[in-house]
Design an enzyme around this catalytic site. Sequence first.
Site, PDB file in Angstrom:
ATOM      1  N   LYS A  95      46.646  77.410 -39.408  1.00  0.00           N
ATOM      2  CA  LYS A  95      46.800  75.966 -39.606  1.00  0.00           C
ATOM      3  C   LYS A  95      45.413  75.408 -39.887  1.00  0.00           C
ATOM      4  O   LYS A  95      44.408  76.009 -39.521  1.00  0.00           O
ATOM      5  CB  LYS A  95      47.369  75.306 -38.337  1.00  0.00           C
ATOM      6  CG  LYS A  95      48.074  74.001 -38.599  1.00  0.00           C
ATOM      7  CD  LYS A  95      49.513  74.197 -39.076  1.00  0.00           C
ATOM      8  CE  LYS A  95      50.128  72.880 -39.497  1.00  0.00           C
ATOM      9  NZ  LYS A  95      51.568  73.005 -39.778  1.00  0.00           N
ATOM     10  N   ASP A 113      51.334  69.355 -44.542  1.00  0.00           N
ATOM     11  CA  ASP A 113      51.798  68.971 -43.198  1.00  0.00           C
ATOM     12  C   ASP A 113      51.593  67.455 -43.153  1.00  0.00           C
ATOM     13  O   ASP A 113      51.529  66.807 -44.221  1.00  0.00           O
ATOM     14  CB  ASP A 113      50.987  69.704 -42.104  1.00  0.00           C
ATOM     15  CG  ASP A 113      51.586  69.538 -40.706  1.00  0.00           C
ATOM     16  OD1 ASP A 113      52.615  70.175 -40.420  1.00  0.00           O
ATOM     17  OD2 ASP A 113      51.059  68.757 -39.896  1.00  0.00           O
TER      18      ASP A 113
HETATM   19  P1  NDP Z   1      54.515  63.269 -43.151  1.00  0.00           P
HETATM   20  O1  NDP Z   1      53.074  62.935 -43.187  1.00  0.00           O
HETATM   21  O2  NDP Z   1      55.265  63.340 -44.418  1.00  0.00           O
HETATM   22  O3  NDP Z   1      55.297  62.256 -42.195  1.00  0.00           O
HETATM   23  C1  NDP Z   1      54.931  62.111 -40.858  1.00  0.00           C
HETATM   24  C2  NDP Z   1      55.740  60.977 -40.263  1.00  0.00           C
HETATM   25  O4  NDP Z   1      55.496  60.912 -38.862  1.00  0.00           O
HETATM   26  C3  NDP Z   1      55.360  59.617 -40.814  1.00  0.00           C
HETATM   27  O5  NDP Z   1      56.476  58.785 -40.768  1.00  0.00           O
HETATM   28  C4  NDP Z   1      54.289  59.173 -39.835  1.00  0.00           C
HETATM   29  O6  NDP Z   1      54.111  57.772 -39.772  1.00  0.00           O
HETATM   30  C5  NDP Z   1      54.839  59.689 -38.531  1.00  0.00           C
HETATM   31  N1  NDP Z   1      53.728  59.949 -37.608  1.00  0.00           N
HETATM   32  C6  NDP Z   1      52.661  60.753 -37.803  1.00  0.00           C
HETATM   33  N2  NDP Z   1      51.842  60.743 -36.749  1.00  0.00           N
HETATM   34  C7  NDP Z   1      52.413  59.911 -35.869  1.00  0.00           C
HETATM   35  C8  NDP Z   1      52.061  59.495 -34.578  1.00  0.00           C
HETATM   36  N3  NDP Z   1      50.925  59.909 -33.982  1.00  0.00           N
HETATM   37  N4  NDP Z   1      52.905  58.640 -33.938  1.00  0.00           N
HETATM   38  C9  NDP Z   1      54.048  58.219 -34.528  1.00  0.00           C
HETATM   39  N5  NDP Z   1      54.440  58.584 -35.762  1.00  0.00           N
HETATM   40  C10 NDP Z   1      53.631  59.420 -36.408  1.00  0.00           C
HETATM   41  O7  NDP Z   1      54.606  64.646 -42.350  1.00  0.00           O
HETATM   42  P2  NDP Z   1      55.801  65.704 -42.321  1.00  0.00           P
HETATM   43  O8  NDP Z   1      57.098  65.012 -42.431  1.00  0.00           O
HETATM   44  O9  NDP Z   1      55.455  66.782 -43.258  1.00  0.00           O
HETATM   45  O10 NDP Z   1      55.617  66.319 -40.851  1.00  0.00           O
HETATM   46  C11 NDP Z   1      56.292  65.764 -39.713  1.00  0.00           C
HETATM   47  C12 NDP Z   1      56.337  66.791 -38.605  1.00  0.00           C
HETATM   48  O11 NDP Z   1      57.040  67.955 -39.065  1.00  0.00           O
HETATM   49  C13 NDP Z   1      54.984  67.313 -38.114  1.00  0.00           C
HETATM   50  O12 NDP Z   1      55.069  67.619 -36.739  1.00  0.00           O
HETATM   51  C14 NDP Z   1      54.802  68.609 -38.901  1.00  0.00           C
HETATM   52  O13 NDP Z   1      53.910  69.499 -38.270  1.00  0.00           O
HETATM   53  C15 NDP Z   1      56.233  69.120 -38.881  1.00  0.00           C
HETATM   54  N6  NDP Z   1      56.560  70.113 -39.907  1.00  0.00           N
HETATM   55  C16 NDP Z   1      56.401  69.822 -41.235  1.00  0.00           C
HETATM   56  C17 NDP Z   1      56.749  70.756 -42.186  1.00  0.00           C
HETATM   57  C18 NDP Z   1      56.697  70.457 -43.647  1.00  0.00           C
HETATM   58  O14 NDP Z   1      57.176  71.298 -44.437  1.00  0.00           O
HETATM   59  N7  NDP Z   1      56.182  69.331 -44.072  1.00  0.00           N
HETATM   60  C19 NDP Z   1      57.206  72.108 -41.800  1.00  0.00           C
HETATM   61  C20 NDP Z   1      57.423  72.277 -40.376  1.00  0.00           C
HETATM   62  C21 NDP Z   1      57.082  71.307 -39.479  1.00  0.00           C
HETATM   63  P3  NDP Z   1      52.903  57.065 -40.553  1.00  0.00           P
HETATM   64  O15 NDP Z   1      53.389  56.872 -41.953  1.00  0.00           O
HETATM   65  O16 NDP Z   1      52.664  55.798 -39.818  1.00  0.00           O
HETATM   66  O17 NDP Z   1      51.732  58.004 -40.464  1.00  0.00           O
END
Ligand code: NDP
Length: 450
Positions: A123, A163
């Site tokens: 990562k 991510d």
């Molecule tokens: P994105 O950046 O596309 O979206 C993240 C979302 O979560 C946004 O809505 C963001 O809000 C919100 N968010 C982020 N940090 C916080 C926080 N500290 N408190 C509250 N809300 C928060 O990321 P992904 O959708 O790609 O990833 C989401 C999760 O899924 C993560 O845990 C990631 O590790 C996991 N994941 C992702 C994969 C992928 O293929 N993308 C694969 C496997 C797991 P805001 O817009 O305000 O930042």
Amino acid sequence: MDQALLDSIKQRNPYEPEFLQAVEEVLTTIKPALDRFPEYRKLRIPERLAEPERQISFRVTWLDDQGDVQVNRGYRIQMNSAIGPYKGGLRFHPSVNVSVLKFLAFEQIFKNALTGIPMGGAKGGSDFDPKGKSENEIMKFCQAFMSELSRHISHRLDVPAGDIGVGGREIGYLFGAYKKIKNEFTGVFTGKGIGWGGSLLRTEATGYGLIYFAENMLHTRGDSIKGKTCLVSGSGNVAQYAIEKINKMGGKVITASDSSGFIVDEEGIDKQKLEYLKDLKNNRRGRIQEYVQKYPKAVYHTSEASADFNPLWNIKADCAFPCATQNEINEKDANNLVKNGIRLLGEGANMPVSIEGIHILQDNGIMYAPGKASNAGGVGTSGLEMTQNFMGVNWSREEVDKQLQHIMKTIHDTCLAVANEYGKPGNYLVGANIAGFLKVANAMKAQGMV
Ligand code: NDP
């Protein structure tokens, strides 16, 4: 659990709470496997798994639109390469530090092993915050970041992906910079655009895979997603495609969130509303609050940083899919979910539920899917993208979807079978951790002390 082992890992990593949480969650569940195969203790496999093979930290210097010099910190944690090249996403978020990336890289070892595709765990990322930055600043940062990261990755050594904060736009700039520096066009990234080496369905894969996994779980009880009311957190990549798949399967999603707050739409976030949400988040880079201006029947709640529970998880529903970030469900939230009669919780995010929260869910008979199993569809499809790049072919959307469904079903069945074999029937966490651990431990044993 091997308390002495956990204590020694705690002593070595005293300021890394997220990493220690992830290690503890694994160590509490793999004891029966260590008892059955004592050689893994003798070979110190758990200690070796908890120590990165290589940990890179570097300075990223770039010029913002005002001509001011900005300094960020970049990282790559190459955690374990026993079963394949390092593989794992890059996160750009101000909360990124060594602890967060080590927890994610550690989880990634087991997740990647579960997919059945030969990929090691890694990562990386930066404390850079893409929010509010111009296109030019995003590109400048990505190029500066890659000027160092390019020394440590290649399509045979370490293949990053996206991510939090790293989506299609950032991958484009990062890939372009790598190609320029190395003077080669290789599959060094996954999540690439269609037309320049990307795989169809990679964008959708994590969210779709999560719901395929949940559907497999519900089938074991003669049930399905159809007709279920669901809570989803986040509004990024994983959340958007989880909502899309729930809708396609006949369920209804009534919540979505970002780091500022969440919306409740009792009528459901249907196809048309989801298209609005995607445009809001992916193109206009807006805030979830704007959803209620467009759809006034929905209600917006601001996040209270001081609150000790999240009201999003205190809404009556059948299924919950946390898809935002780590530790978004604590003990109180888990109790609220139980009280409100939730039947299933599937982790879209990595480690969204605290250890205490997991125990509450499991003790109350709620079907609980750990992220390393239920969100593995993303990296699984990244594996399919790597295979297509090596073969020089592009598979159809139907072909990739078929393989994704197969991967999710295989992981699901493996978790259940292994949990059963180790005396914890229905415990997906035990099944996922032991199955992932045994595969990697076996490879490490075979390869000797390296
Ligand atoms: P994105 O950046 O596309 O979206 C993240 C979302 O979560 C946004 O809505 C963001 O809000 C919100 N968010 C982020 N940090 C916080 C926080 N500290 N408190 C509250 N809300 C928060 O990321 P992904 O959708 O790609 O990833 C989401 C999760 O899924 C993560 O845990 C990631 O590790 C996991 N994941 C992702 C994969 C992928 O293929 N993308 C694969 C496997 C797991 P805001 O817009 O305000 O930042």
